[in-house]
Design a protein around this motif. Sequence first.
Motif, mmCIF file in Angstrom:
data_model
loop_
_atom_site.group_PDB
_atom_site.id
_atom_site.type_symbol
_atom_site.label_atom_id
_atom_site.label_comp_id
_atom_site.label_asym_id
_atom_site.label_seq_id
_atom_site.Cartn_x
_atom_site.Cartn_y
_atom_site.Cartn_z
ATOM 1 N N UNK A 152 0.850 -1.192 0.000
ATOM 2 C CA UNK A 152 0.000 0.000 0.000
ATOM 3 C C UNK A 152 0.885 1.242 0.000
ATOM 4 N N UNK A 153 0.598 2.169 -0.907
ATOM 5 C CA UNK A 153 1.391 3.387 -1.019
ATOM 6 C C UNK A 153 0.651 4.582 -0.424
ATOM 7 N N UNK A 154 1.337 5.298 0.440
ATOM 8 C CA UNK A 154 0.848 6.546 1.028
ATOM 9 C C UNK A 154 1.691 7.684 0.473
ATOM 10 N N UNK A 155 1.264 8.932 0.690
ATOM 11 C CA UNK A 155 2.141 10.041 0.327
ATOM 12 C C UNK A 155 3.431 9.949 1.153
ATOM 13 N N UNK A 156 4.530 10.415 0.608
ATOM 14 C CA UNK A 156 5.798 10.288 1.330
ATOM 15 C C UNK A 156 5.965 11.333 2.424
ATOM 16 N N UNK A 157 5.264 12.447 2.324
ATOM 17 C CA UNK A 157 5.385 13.484 3.355
ATOM 18 C C UNK A 157 4.026 13.827 3.929
ATOM 19 N N UNK A 158 4.033 14.135 5.184
ATOM 20 C CA UNK A 158 2.817 14.546 5.879
ATOM 21 C C UNK A 158 2.599 16.049 5.713
ATOM 22 N N UNK A 159 1.349 16.495 5.848
ATOM 23 C CA UNK A 159 1.114 17.943 5.883
ATOM 24 C C UNK A 159 1.912 18.583 7.022
ATOM 25 N N UNK A 160 2.216 19.837 6.882
ATOM 26 C CA UNK A 160 3.074 20.575 7.820
ATOM 27 C C UNK A 160 2.714 20.340 9.287
ATOM 28 N N UNK A 161 1.427 20.400 9.633
ATOM 29 C CA UNK A 161 1.030 20.297 11.039
ATOM 30 C C UNK A 161 1.256 18.910 11.648
ATOM 31 N N UNK A 162 1.597 17.911 10.799
ATOM 32 C CA UNK A 162 1.830 16.554 11.299
ATOM 33 C C UNK A 162 3.277 16.094 11.098
ATOM 34 N N UNK A 163 4.150 16.953 10.650
ATOM 35 C CA UNK A 163 5.533 16.554 10.329
ATOM 36 C C UNK A 163 6.287 16.017 11.550
ATOM 37 N N UNK A 164 5.884 16.404 12.746
ATOM 38 C CA UNK A 164 6.557 15.893 13.947
ATOM 39 C C UNK A 164 6.370 14.391 14.102
ATOM 40 N N UNK A 165 5.425 13.791 13.382
ATOM 41 C CA UNK A 165 5.168 12.356 13.446
ATOM 42 C C UNK A 165 6.010 11.551 12.452
ATOM 43 N N UNK A 166 6.759 12.231 11.597
ATOM 44 C CA UNK A 166 7.438 11.546 10.497
ATOM 45 C C UNK A 166 8.467 10.538 10.951
ATOM 46 N N UNK A 167 9.160 10.745 12.024
ATOM 47 C CA UNK A 167 10.174 9.778 12.463
ATOM 48 C C UNK A 167 11.316 9.734 11.488
ATOM 49 N N UNK A 168 12.083 8.634 11.558
ATOM 50 C CA UNK A 168 13.260 8.521 10.666
ATOM 51 C C UNK A 168 13.158 7.321 9.780
#
Length: 168
Positions: A152-168
Amino acid sequence: MIAVDMMIHTIRRNMTAASLLAGDADFTPLLNALSNEGMFVTLIHPPKASKELLAAADARRPLSARQVYDWLDPPSQARFGPFPTPSYGNASHDGNCQHIWSNDRLGIEIWCELIHDTIWASWPEPERSDRLSLRGGNWANTLRVASDDYGIQFPTELPEEFRHLQGS
């Protein structure tokens, strides 16, 4: 060295079966040579393994991101951040979630669980006539599991307000 060791042990008949953890087509000649010598080879492979390599193995065992995570010791797991847990059922997000992204055509929904600051992702699983949910991971781990383990493919980046959830 892996190829040399496997061939030596096969030729000397030190083992009756071999397992190889690989996904690269460079190991295809090795599997063909082992098979020609009568060795039964199980390939433990990532989801995107070479088709040639898969065809050369006597048996195949796909390896999931979750399995690799579970093999790690707790300090190593902690470096990855929260890892999602898969589950089946029609459960959905609760009132403590904020919508991040969806694909109506594929039935994919992604939400942020605000209380735990983690990702909840869900999509239809036709083979089970159910929905599959990944819950409790950061974005990087949820993205990895959705892609590698379920295709399953999701967008690679989150919207700005959720970027703290991106992890590494």
